[in-house]
Design a protein around this motif. Structure first.
Motif, short mmCIF file in Angstrom:
data_model
loop_
_atom_site.label_atom_id
_atom_site.label_comp_id
_atom_site.label_asym_id
_atom_site.label_seq_id
_atom_site.Cartn_x
_atom_site.Cartn_y
_atom_site.Cartn_z
N ARG A 1 -61.71 -59.76 55.62
CA ARG A 1 -62.43 -58.47 55.60
C ARG A 1 -62.51 -57.95 54.17
NH1 ARG A 1 -61.31 -52.47 58.02
NH2 ARG A 1 -59.21 -52.91 57.25
N VAL A 2 -63.71 -57.65 53.75
CA VAL A 2 -63.98 -57.19 52.39
C VAL A 2 -64.63 -55.82 52.46
CG1 VAL A 2 -65.27 -57.67 50.28
CG2 VAL A 2 -64.23 -59.55 51.55
N LEU B 1 -59.46 -53.79 43.68
CA LEU B 1 -58.19 -53.20 44.12
C LEU B 1 -57.41 -54.21 44.94
CD1 LEU B 1 -59.01 -49.55 45.28
CD2 LEU B 1 -58.21 -50.34 43.05
N LEU B 2 -56.13 -54.38 44.62
CA LEU B 2 -55.25 -55.29 45.35
C LEU B 2 -54.13 -54.46 45.97
CD1 LEU B 2 -55.14 -58.12 42.67
CD2 LEU B 2 -56.54 -58.04 44.75
N ASN B 3 -54.04 -54.51 47.29
CA ASN B 3 -53.23 -53.58 48.06
C ASN B 3 -51.77 -54.01 48.15
OD1 ASN B 3 -52.87 -51.28 49.58
ND2 ASN B 3 -54.53 -51.76 51.01
N ILE C 1 -66.12 -50.16 43.53
CA ILE C 1 -64.80 -50.68 43.85
C ILE C 1 -64.93 -51.73 44.94
CG2 ILE C 1 -62.54 -50.12 44.85
CD1 ILE C 1 -62.83 -47.33 43.58
N VAL C 2 -64.17 -52.81 44.82
CA VAL C 2 -64.15 -53.86 45.84
C VAL C 2 -62.69 -54.15 46.18
CG1 VAL C 2 -64.24 -55.69 44.10
CG2 VAL C 2 -64.90 -56.20 46.45
N ALA C 3 -62.43 -54.41 47.47
CA ALA C 3 -61.08 -54.72 47.93
C ALA C 3 -61.18 -55.63 49.14
CB ALA C 3 -60.31 -53.45 48.27
N PHE C 4 -60.07 -56.25 49.51
CA PHE C 4 -60.06 -57.09 50.71
C PHE C 4 -58.68 -57.05 51.35
CE2 PHE C 4 -58.79 -59.82 47.20
CZ PHE C 4 -57.76 -60.60 47.72
N ASP C 5 -58.66 -57.28 52.66
CA ASP C 5 -57.40 -57.41 53.38
C ASP C 5 -56.83 -58.80 53.13
OD1 ASP C 5 -57.37 -54.88 54.53
OD2 ASP C 5 -58.40 -55.53 56.36
N VAL D 1 -63.66 -64.31 46.75
CA VAL D 1 -64.29 -63.09 47.25
C VAL D 1 -65.28 -62.55 46.22
CG1 VAL D 1 -63.84 -60.66 47.79
CG2 VAL D 1 -62.41 -62.43 48.81
N LEU D 2 -64.85 -62.47 44.97
CA LEU D 2 -65.72 -61.96 43.91
C LEU D 2 -66.96 -62.83 43.75
CD1 LEU D 2 -63.05 -60.97 41.22
CD2 LEU D 2 -64.33 -59.43 42.72
#
Length: 295
Positions: free
Chosen positions: A40-41, A56-58, A79-83, A109-110
């Motif tokens: 999920r992105v 962002l890295l969670n 901003i881009v992030a992923f689970d 992902v990128l």
């Protein structure tokens, strides 16, 4: 072509949420196939001045929703992030993995989103992944932000009573337990502002375990001086999980770094989102050419 149009054409997977309209920065999330796994992105688009996008890295066990307060406060930057696999709505891996593998996943992902050069912010566990990504991708990572994180196995540790509570996914999956221990393990405003815990979502036991295993034996201390990216180290002055001494070690070993200490705890990206976003914005916009980062 917009990010959302690119995603629809390349992956033909319907969005979980409606695409934001002009002038808005509402998160749009969807599933991508990356290295054979459904990931999920999310993208928080920005329609203003073109700036280098921020990856962002969670933290461990956390889903994309945890990042929303900070992303909303930094609405002038895409901003881009992923689970991470096994957390949120991303498919779990069958076998454990290492951080260098997740760094490759982040690059995948990128690539699928059409991004080239990015800035990277990692928080807590994601800060370790951010360090690994910066090491493996010196040209792709323009600037680095390390928030509430450490150098891995050689960190200054928290108290055992804090560590024992932090190491279990129960803090995500049991709201009553989370409310009971939030102040003790997160410190800062979490000691009094119970609404902070509402940002959490449930997480899988296997996904949580695999994230823990990814850090076993890992430390960045020997190669931190090799990182060439300008780096902002953000820390809370009341962080029971990652004591402030770790931020001082990071800022000492990374040659082009600066340290900013916030009057808060481990969750300052949520509880002090505006202050943290202002510090990050000032750092990312200062000195040097900033581009839209598209490949």
């Amino acid at each position: 072509m917009s990010v959302d149009e690119t995603l629809r054409r390349r992956n033909a997977i319907p969005s979980d949420r409606p695409v934001a309209g002009a002038g808005e920065c509402e998160m749009s999330s969807r599933q991508l196939k990356v290295f054979g796994k459904s990931i999920r992105v999310a993208v928080w688009p920005c329609h203003g001045k073109a700036r280098t996008p921020l990856l962002l890295l969670n933290g461990i066990g956390a889903s994309l929703e945890m990042l929303t307060p900070f992303a909303d406060a930094l609405a002038d930057r895409e901003i881009v992030a992923f689970d991470v696999p096994g957390s949120g709505k991303s498919e779990a891996t069958i076998l454990p993995y290492r951080l260098w593998m997740l760094s490759m996943l982040a690059s995948g992902v990128l690539d699928q989103l059409g991004y080239g050069r990015v800035d990277v912010l990692g928080v807590s566990w994601g800060g370790a992944l951010a360090q690994q990504f910066a090491l493996q991708n010196p040209r792709r990572c323009r600037k680095l932000v390390l928030a509430a994180t450490s150098q891995g196995m050689l960190m200054v540790p928290p108290r055992l009573s804090v560590l024992s509570k932090f190491m279990t996914p129960r803090r995500f999956n049991d709201p009553g337990y989370r409310k009971q221990i939030a102040g003790e393990i997160y410190g800062g405003k979490a000691r009094t502002e119970h609404l902070l815990v509402e940002e959490f979502r449930t997480t899988s036991r296997r996904g949580y375990l695999y994230q823990q295993l990814a850090l076993v034996g890992w430390t960045s201390m020997p190669w931190l001086p090799l990182l060439a990216q300008p780096t902002l180290v953000l820390a809370g002055d009341d962080d029971p999980v990652v004591p402030l001494a770790n931020a001082r070690v990071l800022s000492m070993l990374i040659r082009d770094s600066r340290l900013r200490v916030l009057n808060d705890g481990h969750l300052f990206l949520i509880s002090s989102a505006e202050e943290a976003a202002n510090a990050v914005r000032e750092f990312l916009d200062a000195n040097g050419r900033d581009t839209n980062g598209k490949a």
